[in-house]
Design an enzyme around this catalytic site. Structure first.
Site, mmCIF file in Angstrom:
data_model
loop_
_atom_site.group_PDB
_atom_site.id
_atom_site.type_symbol
_atom_site.label_atom_id
_atom_site.label_comp_id
_atom_site.label_asym_id
_atom_site.label_seq_id
_atom_site.Cartn_x
_atom_site.Cartn_y
_atom_site.Cartn_z
ATOM 1 N N ASN A 1 0.204 -0.551 17.460
ATOM 2 C CA ASN A 1 0.625 0.967 17.149
ATOM 3 C C ASN A 1 -0.575 1.749 16.712
ATOM 4 O O ASN A 1 -0.507 2.790 16.375
ATOM 5 C CB ASN A 1 1.711 1.180 15.870
ATOM 6 N N ASP B 1 7.430 2.789 4.037
ATOM 7 C CA ASP B 1 8.257 1.701 4.135
ATOM 8 C C ASP B 1 7.994 0.604 3.356
ATOM 9 O O ASP B 1 8.818 -0.041 2.992
ATOM 10 C CB ASP B 1 8.122 1.130 5.702
ATOM 11 N N ASP B 2 6.689 0.696 2.490
ATOM 12 C CA ASP B 2 6.367 -0.206 1.289
ATOM 13 C C ASP B 2 7.506 0.318 0.325
ATOM 14 O O ASP B 2 8.299 -0.601 -0.334
ATOM 15 C CB ASP B 2 5.234 0.087 0.883
ATOM 16 N N GLU C 1 -2.364 -3.564 15.617
ATOM 17 C CA GLU C 1 -1.387 -3.222 14.349
ATOM 18 C C GLU C 1 -2.238 -2.829 12.965
ATOM 19 O O GLU C 1 -3.138 -3.081 13.061
ATOM 20 C CB GLU C 1 -0.218 -4.297 14.147
ATOM 21 N N ASN D 1 -1.909 -2.671 9.677
ATOM 22 C CA ASN D 1 -2.284 -3.482 8.734
ATOM 23 C C ASN D 1 -3.526 -4.529 9.003
ATOM 24 O O ASN D 1 -4.335 -4.850 8.199
ATOM 25 C CB ASN D 1 -1.183 -4.586 7.903
ATOM 26 N N HIS E 1 9.346 -1.664 9.069
ATOM 27 C CA HIS E 1 8.642 -2.720 9.074
ATOM 28 C C HIS E 1 8.514 -3.652 7.847
ATOM 29 O O HIS E 1 8.686 -4.723 7.933
ATOM 30 C CB HIS E 1 7.095 -2.295 9.381
ATOM 31 N N ASP E 2 8.116 -2.900 6.832
ATOM 32 C CA ASP E 2 7.875 -3.529 5.577
ATOM 33 C C ASP E 2 9.078 -4.038 4.860
ATOM 34 O O ASP E 2 9.206 -5.319 4.531
ATOM 35 C CB ASP E 2 7.356 -2.597 4.570
ATOM 36 N N ASP F 1 0.696 -1.232 0.013
ATOM 37 C CA ASP F 1 0.064 -0.069 -0.055
ATOM 38 C C ASP F 1 0.968 1.294 0.027
ATOM 39 O O ASP F 1 0.754 2.254 0.994
ATOM 40 C CB ASP F 1 -0.910 -0.186 1.256
HETATM 41 CA CA LIG Z 1 2.537 -0.857 4.066
#
Ligand SMILES: [Ca+2]
Length: 305
Positions: A158, A13-14, A164, A166, A240-241, A9
């Site tokens: 978060n 971070d993606d 979280e 997602n 993260h990603d 998405d």
């Molecule tokens: Ca993401």
């Protein structure tokens, strides 16, 4: 060689995860599927294409996917990733995305084609994957591995105390995916919070002075600023990603515990990922509980950007 599809998405971070996947010699990135998440799907689609262009990888196909959660509505704050999803570097999307094939159909087709050789790394709400296994349930037993950035099993969430992002954005989809029997590795906040990018790392990208490094430095600075306001205790922003990509390629970066995971749908704990004590079947999810953060960070910065 890991044949990989990224379900994203994009999202700051993606973008960093895409850059890491593109640059790892051990990865063959077949395609990128997009969904709504931090911004509407037309933004994720446009942003993913712009990131691939900046990386000199515009040949990698991008597919437009789900527009909203299965049962809920979605509003966008822009607080962490900006209103455009990439730290206000690209601005509004002028025209809707023109994708040749729907992301869900692409996922189904690629799983049937590559089967055990295929790894899907999902770093977004799980709506595309949920739609794929609803449309073609047989793919659950075909795909090699599904690595999901999502959840918080032993650590606070978060978005809320429990959840979280997602997972809570589309908890019904997350529950469907996590209870489907897919061979999942869950890369949650339990481990991603231990991988931190700092201002000094961004300064190095700035010094490099290439168009790509300047672009990445600009949107990552936005993310660092958001983190310093929202999570001042972390002293940086979590990767993260990208860690999900790292775990997909180097499974020994993490220690895992096999578990049947469920997603709470009750209002008071919405989106919480916990062990499902009532499921008798063999666990199909490996929950990451510890990470060699130093080794991961070295690999990430050796390749990005
Ligand atoms: Ca993401």
């Amino acid at each position: 060689m890991v044949k990989m599809i990224l379900d994203v998405d994009t999202g700051i971070d993606d973008a960093l995860a895409i850059a890491y996947a593109v640059s790892l010699p051990a990865v063959e990135l077949l395609g990128v599927t997009t969904t709504y998440g931090m911004a509407p799907v037309d933004y994720s689609y446009r942003n993913s294409r712009k990131v691939l262009e900046a990386l000199g990888a515009a040949h990698i196909p991008v597919y437009r996917g789900s527009e909203k959660p299965l049962k809920r509505s979605r509003e966008y704050s822009g607080k962490i990733h900006g209103n455009d999803g990439l730290g206000e570097t690209l601005g509004p999307v002028e025209a809707p995305a023109a994708s040749s094939e729907h992301a869900v159909d692409y996922l189904i087709c690629q799983i049937r084609k590559h089967q055990k050789e295929l790894t899907i790394v999902a770093t977004a709400p799980l709506t595309n994957l949920a739609a794929a296994i609803t449309k073609a349930p047989e793919i659950v037993g075909m795909v090699g591995k599904v690595v999901i950035m999502g959840g918080a099993v032993m650590t606070p969430g978060n978005v809320t105390k429990f959840a979280e992002a997602n997972i809570i954005i589309d908890p019904e989809a997350a529950g469907l995916v996590l209870e489907s029997g897919l061979p999942i590795t869950l890369v949650g906040l339990d481990v991603t919070r231990k991988t931190l990018l700092t201002q000094a790392d961004v300064a190095k990208w700035k010094q490099k002075g290439t168009p790509a490094s300047a672009f990445f430095a600009r949107f990552t600075e936005f993310y660092l600023d958001a983190y310093s306001k929202l999570h001042p205790y972390l002293k940086g922003c979590a990767l993260h990603d990208p860690l999900a990509v790292g775990v997909a390629v180097y499974p020994d970066l993490v220690q895992t515990v096999p578990m049947n995971v469920k997603v709470d749908l009750e209002d008071n704990a919405l989106g919480r990922t916990t062990e499902d004590l009532y499921r008798a079947a063999e666990p199909t999810t490996l929950v990451c509980v510890q990470v060699d953060a130093d080794r991961f960070m070295k690999s990430f910065f050796a390749h990005v950007i």
